[in-house]
Design an enzyme around this catalytic site. Structure first.
Site, PDB file in Angstrom:
ATOM      1  N   HIS A 290     112.303 116.354  37.056  1.00  0.00           N
ATOM      2  CA  HIS A 290     112.721 117.149  38.183  1.00  0.00           C
ATOM      3  C   HIS A 290     114.188 117.363  38.286  1.00  0.00           C
ATOM      4  O   HIS A 290     114.311 118.326  38.706  1.00  0.00           O
ATOM      5  CB  HIS A 290     112.115 116.142  39.329  1.00  0.00           C
ATOM      6  CG  HIS A 290     110.525 116.087  39.619  1.00  0.00           C
ATOM      7  ND1 HIS A 290     110.002 114.673  39.437  1.00  0.00           N
ATOM      8  CD2 HIS A 290     109.578 116.978  39.423  1.00  0.00           C
ATOM      9  CE1 HIS A 290     108.815 114.809  39.461  1.00  0.00           C
ATOM     10  NE2 HIS A 290     108.367 116.081  39.662  1.00  0.00           N
TER      11      HIS A 290
ATOM     12  N   LYS B 100     108.434 112.445  30.592  1.00  0.00           N
ATOM     13  CA  LYS B 100     108.473 111.677  31.863  1.00  0.00           C
ATOM     14  C   LYS B 100     107.580 112.371  32.667  1.00  0.00           C
ATOM     15  O   LYS B 100     107.316 113.523  32.887  1.00  0.00           O
ATOM     16  CB  LYS B 100     109.942 111.825  32.356  1.00  0.00           C
ATOM     17  CG  LYS B 100     110.978 110.965  31.823  1.00  0.00           C
ATOM     18  CD  LYS B 100     112.283 110.927  32.556  1.00  0.00           C
ATOM     19  CE  LYS B 100     113.170 109.971  31.744  1.00  0.00           C
ATOM     20  NZ  LYS B 100     113.670 108.850  32.208  1.00  0.00           N
TER      21      LYS B 100
HETATM   22  P1  AMP Z   1     105.205 117.876  39.540  1.00  0.00           P
HETATM   23  O1  AMP Z   1     105.953 117.246  40.600  1.00  0.00           O
HETATM   24  O2  AMP Z   1     104.588 116.834  38.628  1.00  0.00           O
HETATM   25  O3  AMP Z   1     104.322 119.113  40.011  1.00  0.00           O
HETATM   26  O4  AMP Z   1     106.515 118.558  38.643  1.00  0.00           O
HETATM   27  C1  AMP Z   1     107.127 119.472  39.324  1.00  0.00           C
HETATM   28  C2  AMP Z   1     108.170 120.428  38.169  1.00  0.00           C
HETATM   29  O5  AMP Z   1     108.629 119.370  37.396  1.00  0.00           O
HETATM   30  C3  AMP Z   1     107.171 121.242  37.522  1.00  0.00           C
HETATM   31  O6  AMP Z   1     107.572 122.385  37.045  1.00  0.00           O
HETATM   32  C4  AMP Z   1     106.984 120.181  36.227  1.00  0.00           C
HETATM   33  O7  AMP Z   1     106.701 120.940  34.952  1.00  0.00           O
HETATM   34  C5  AMP Z   1     108.531 119.402  36.163  1.00  0.00           C
HETATM   35  N1  AMP Z   1     108.435 118.544  35.355  1.00  0.00           N
HETATM   36  C6  AMP Z   1     107.832 117.119  35.554  1.00  0.00           C
HETATM   37  N2  AMP Z   1     108.118 116.413  34.422  1.00  0.00           N
HETATM   38  C7  AMP Z   1     108.849 117.108  33.599  1.00  0.00           C
HETATM   39  C8  AMP Z   1     109.602 116.617  32.361  1.00  0.00           C
HETATM   40  N3  AMP Z   1     109.468 115.422  31.942  1.00  0.00           N
HETATM   41  N4  AMP Z   1     110.575 117.541  31.988  1.00  0.00           N
HETATM   42  C9  AMP Z   1     110.829 118.718  32.749  1.00  0.00           C
HETATM   43  N5  AMP Z   1     110.188 119.093  33.687  1.00  0.00           N
HETATM   44  C10 AMP Z   1     109.152 118.435  34.235  1.00  0.00           C
END
Ligand code: AMP
Length: 282
Positions: free
Chosen positions: A37, A184
């Site tokens: 994030h 991650k």
């Molecule tokens: P989430 O909180 O899991 O819904 O993720 C929010 C945003 O962070 C989404 O656009 C995810 O694709 C991005 N995201 C989550 N984990 C990663 C990661 N390891 N690397 C890059 N972006 C991430």
């Protein structure tokens, strides 16, 4: 840094920024922030005058047997990380603020959402599209940042913005990994020590697949089998899918002739469903 709980206050803040001629970047998240994030946030801070992060565990994108209740939450910790990284506003609404009584409008898609994660999570992308639409309407951001880790989500959002003529640039950001290759994820917190120790096998399998393609292998079935064999070798994994699909249509390919996305979802023990992917330009 401001923490807004209501749509009204958020819109007023954004309107003030707009009246000053400032550009706005939005990073939609479900919170429990990690370096993945933060990479999106850092990218947004570099390229926008003001940056907002939404933190909302969106019930609409969870199936009835999924982990909505157990999804990790820690707004204080998230707020400290956002502040440290230059965020101007956190939008952290209650469910009733986003979905008041009587709510019955949805944004949906055919095609792109049918395969990969959409197969085992049939209502997931409708929930994602609906909440992201709401966030775009609340923030009217110039740019919105999404991780390539959720490759299907990124493809769906890009398509939605194109199809519905939405006035926002979608910026995809690379996958951030642990030192041992595990992508991650907030869901990594579900893993027992044994599962955490085994989890890098997912990326090991995917890396082998990537190398096979780079070395000239074009038969998708062979590559999928090789990746699956590696992932299953630790004994506590169950594969939801390993697929090789056209990068744009997300339709499965038999022979790799154009740019492809290779994506997988894997159950680790009883606790977590983890995803990973890589893209190949041919
Ligand atoms: P989430 O909180 O899991 O819904 O993720 C929010 C945003 O962070 C989404 O656009 C995810 O694709 C991005 N995201 C989550 N984990 C990663 C990661 N390891 N690397 C890059 N972006 C991430």
């Amino acid at each position: 840094m401001k923490i807004c709980k209501t749509i009204k206050e958020t819109k007023e803040t954004v309107a003030k920024w707009r009246s000053e001629g400032l550009s706005v970047g939005l990073v939609p998240t479900m919170g429990y922030l990690h370096e993945g994030h933060l990479s999106l946030i850092q990218n947004a801070v570099k390229n926008n005058d003001r940056v907002a992060v939404s933190i909302f565990v969106n019930p609409m994108q969870f199936g009835p047997d999924e982990d909505f209740d157990s999804y990790p939450r820690d707004l204080d910790r998230d707020a400290a990380l956002c502040e440290k990284n230059g965020v101007d506003l956190i939008f952290a609404p209650e469910i009733s603020e986003m979905y008041p009584e009587g709510f019955c409008s949805y944004v949906d898609m055919t095609g792109l959402t049918g395969g990969l994660c959409g197969k085992s999570r049939p209502i997931h992308f409708r929930g994602v599209q609906t909440v992201v639409n709401k966030l775009f309407n609340i923030f009217t951001p110039d740019r919105a940042y999404f991780g390539e880790k959720d490759a299907q989500q990124l493809a769906v959002i890009k398509r939605m913005v194109l199809d519905l003529n939405m006035n926002v640039s979608i910026v995809g950001c690379p996958i951030i990994r642990e030192a041992d290759g595990l992508a991650k994820s907030s869901r990594n917190s579900y893993l027992s020590p044994e599962e955490r120790a085994a989890a890098p096998i997912i990326n090991k399998g995917m890396s082998l697949g990537k190398k096979m393609i780079e070395d000239g292998e074009r038969n998708a079935e062979k590559i999928i089998k090789a990746i699956s064999d590696v992932i299953l070798s630790v004994g506590i994994t169950k594969i939801d899918y390993v697929s090789i699909v056209d990068s744009l249509t997300l339709e499965p390919v038999e022979t790799i002739e154009k740019d492809v996305l290779c994506a997988c979802a894997v159950y680790m023990g009883s606790s977590a469903r983890l995803i990973d992917n890589f893209s190949v330009t041919v």
